[in-house]
Every structure is written in C-alpha cells, then in structure tokens.
Design an enzyme around this catalytic site. Structure first.
Site: not given
Ligand code: MRU
Length: 363
Positions: A54-55, A94, A204, A245, A255-256
């Site tokens: 991921r990432g 994704r 994470q 992202d 982002n997250k």
C-alpha cells in the site's frame, strides 16, 4: 532501506525468474517478515486491493509491474483488448491515489503510441517508474533536510516531528516521502524524535512507520490518533510532515483519514504543517479536492476488528458489538489553506496554484 542490516526495496523482479514479482507482504509487519511471489495480474490486483502492499507511490509501481504481468498473460491475437481489460482491473483496485492510474496509463501509452507488444518493453517501463520513484524520494529528503536544519539552528535541541499513517519507505520503494527528510536529518546528525500516529483502523503508523523508524534507529514514540492536538498545545511538536495520495493543482491534499484534523490542530497552535508531495501525486485535472477527489470506502470489518500478536500467533479480535455497523472512510482532504508547504522533488513550495504551476514550468 535496511531490515536486519540487509538492504530491501518494497518490490522487485525475482532473480533468475523473469515472470515473478516479489513484494514485502506488509500485512504481517511488524511481527513477521514475509516475501510474497506474484505471478499473475489477478494476484497483483488482490495484493493492491487487500493491501499486501500500500502507499500511493508503491501501488503505482506495483500496478506498472502488474501491466508487465498483463503483457505476459495477454493473447497475441487480442493484445490491445486484453491489456485494456487488465488495465481497468488494476485501476479499479484502489480509487484515491492518483499514482495507480497514472502508472497504468504510462504502460498503455506504449501500446497506443508505439504498438509495442513485447513484455520486455513493459518490464523496462516498470523498472523506470520504480527507479524514478526512488530518485524523487531521495531528492525530497534533501530539500526536507534543509527545512529541519533551519528549525534545529533556531531550537538547538531535539526536533519533534509528528507524522500520520505510513508515508515511509514501505509506502514507496525507498526513503519514503514524509520520512525522507526525517531519515536525512537523522543521518546527518540532527537529533530528531518522531511522534507516530497509530492511524486507525489499519494502524499503518503503529505497525509500519514504527517498524521502519526502529530498523533505522530513529527515536520515536507511538501515540493514539487523538493525542497530536494535546502535544501541539504543549509545545511538544515542532513540525508535522505527512504524505499525500493525491494533490490538486490548487494544493489541496488528500491523505489518510485523520490528516485533516492534524492540520487543523497544527494551524491553531502555529505548528508548521508540511506535506511530502512528489509531483507524481499532483492531479492537474482537479482544482477542488473536497468535491472532486474520490474517497475510498473500505470494508467495515477493518474498523470492527483489530489484529495483533498474542503468544506468538497473529490474532484478530472483535472490538465493537457484533451487530453495530461501522463506516470506514480511508482518506480525507486537507484544504491548501492549512498546508504550510509542499516538499517536492524540485524544492519546497507554497500549496497554491501559481506556485505549483511555476514549479512545473521550471522543470
Ligand atoms: O491506505 P494506505 O495505507 O495506502 O494509505 C497511505 C497513505 O495515506 C500515505 O500517507 C500516502 O499514500 C502517502 S505515501 C508516501
């Protein structure tokens, strides 16, 4: 980056086997270090969707290698049709990180513009995209180092940096985006300490960022997601650095989930809030991150259950009442007005349209 003193990337072509891609299976970290073999597009799509890896930068590179596997699988008589189908399959895994579709499109252009069908060409392209990602992160580290050095010159004691999720080398190929300046500062002898947001629901931060920092020897402390504001109010955070992202051409940053709340707290406490943003994360087609960036909604089980190690076995336990529904928004958008600056591979710039535009024109 080193694990047990051995240098690793997060993805590579298996030696002596040109049809197998190997990845570090991040689901097992930090407790077990497992390398997974991937030999089909289906397996790569599952690895991306179910977050074996991921990432944003890494899923882009993985999708590029996925398109190499696609070229090995595609039928010569229906090559273009098969490749388009595999491309759609990979892109659907994704939705939020822009790198994924970007990397797949780079591979498709080889067919559309040059009619290539030799899998070796797609392998070479995947390798180039991978190396490019490494180089970008390294350069971001060099620019970010000067930022940390400036803060250190004034403070003359340990620099406390807060980060959210994992925008480290595990999210990329090497160095990381948000972590590249931290590793560069640590390696150059600046005393740094990192507050690591655990980053529910998949943790994470607690699992991956803490693992990376520990392997590199960087002092760090894992905190709950809600602790950052309190630490900022008490002067315990000198700087926030997070990843992205997808970045709009106007400087909004996706982002997250939880990143936005950190940015709000940072602004209220005059803490600089920087984003490690390679230009590959910029989506020039978008100007309004809040309205235009698709936010991935993941399975509720990731919120309801938590995984950990108990007596040498990885276990998953239920946290909530069994029948309570849960919602799992994977990302949020931090508006550009809350971002102090974007650390790119070409320099640190303000998060606004004119700065982003002139950066791109210069390069
Ligand atoms: O859902 P994930 O783990 O793929 O989310 C990762 C992040 O949000 C990272 O901060 C982002 O991809 C930047 S990575 C260098």
């Amino acid at each position: 980056m080193k694990i047990n003193n051995q240098h690793y990337h997060t993805i590579w072509l298996k030696s002596n086997n040109e049809s197998t891609i190997q990845i570090i299976d991040q689901r097992s970290l930090p407790h077990d270090f497992i390398i997974e073999d991937i030999t089909t597009v289906d397996q790569m799509a599952i690895a991306i969707k179910d977050m074996h890896l991921r990432g944003a930068p890494l899923i882009g590179v993985a999708a590029a290698f996925g398109m190499y596997l696609a070229a090995l699988e595609a039928n010569s008589g229906t090559f273009q049709i098969d490749m388009d189908r595999f491309a759609e399959q990979l892109k659907a895994t994704r939705p939020t990180a822009v790198n994924l579709a970007w990397a797949v499109n780079q591979q498709l252009e080889l067919i559309q513009n040059k009619s290539f069908t030799d899998p070796k060409i797609f392998l070479q392209k995947a390798k180039t995209i991978k190396q490019d990602s490494i180089d970008r992160c390294k350069r971001m580290g060099e620019f970010g180092l000067s930022l940390i050095q400036d803060i250190y010159n004034k403070k003359q004691s340990t620099i406390n940096i807060l980060t959210h999720c994992n925008a480290g080398w595990l999210a990329c190929i090497d160095y990381g985006t948000a972590t590249a300046p931290i590793y560069a500062a640590y390696d150059s002898g600046i005393p740094v300490h990192v507050w690591v947001d655990e980053t529910r629901p998949r943790n994470q931060g607690a699992r991956l960022t803490a693992f990376e920092l520990q392997e590199h020897g960087v002092p760090h402390t894992v905190i709950t997601d809600n602790a950052g504001g309190h630490l900022m109010q008490h002067g315990e955070v000198d700087l926030v650095i997070v990843g992205t992202d997808r970045t709009t051409r106007t400087g909004d940053v996706c982002n997250k989930i939880g990143t936005y709340l950190k940015a709000l707290a940072a602004q209220d406490n005059n803490v600089p809030f920087y984003v490690g943003a390679p230009t590959s994360s910029i989506d020039f087609s978008l100007s309004d991150g809040l309205r235009e960036i698709p936010i991935e909604l993941r399975n509720e089980s990731e919120v309801k259950y938590i995984q950990g190690k108990h007596e040498n076995t990885i276990k998953e336990v239920l946290l909530t009442p069994e029948k309570s529904p849960a919602a799992n928004y994977a990302f949020d958008v931090t508006p550009a007005r809350l971002v102090t600056g974007l650390i790119t591979e070409f320099g640190i710039i303000p998060a606004n349209e004119s700065s982003i535009k002139s950066l791109i024109l210069q390069t």
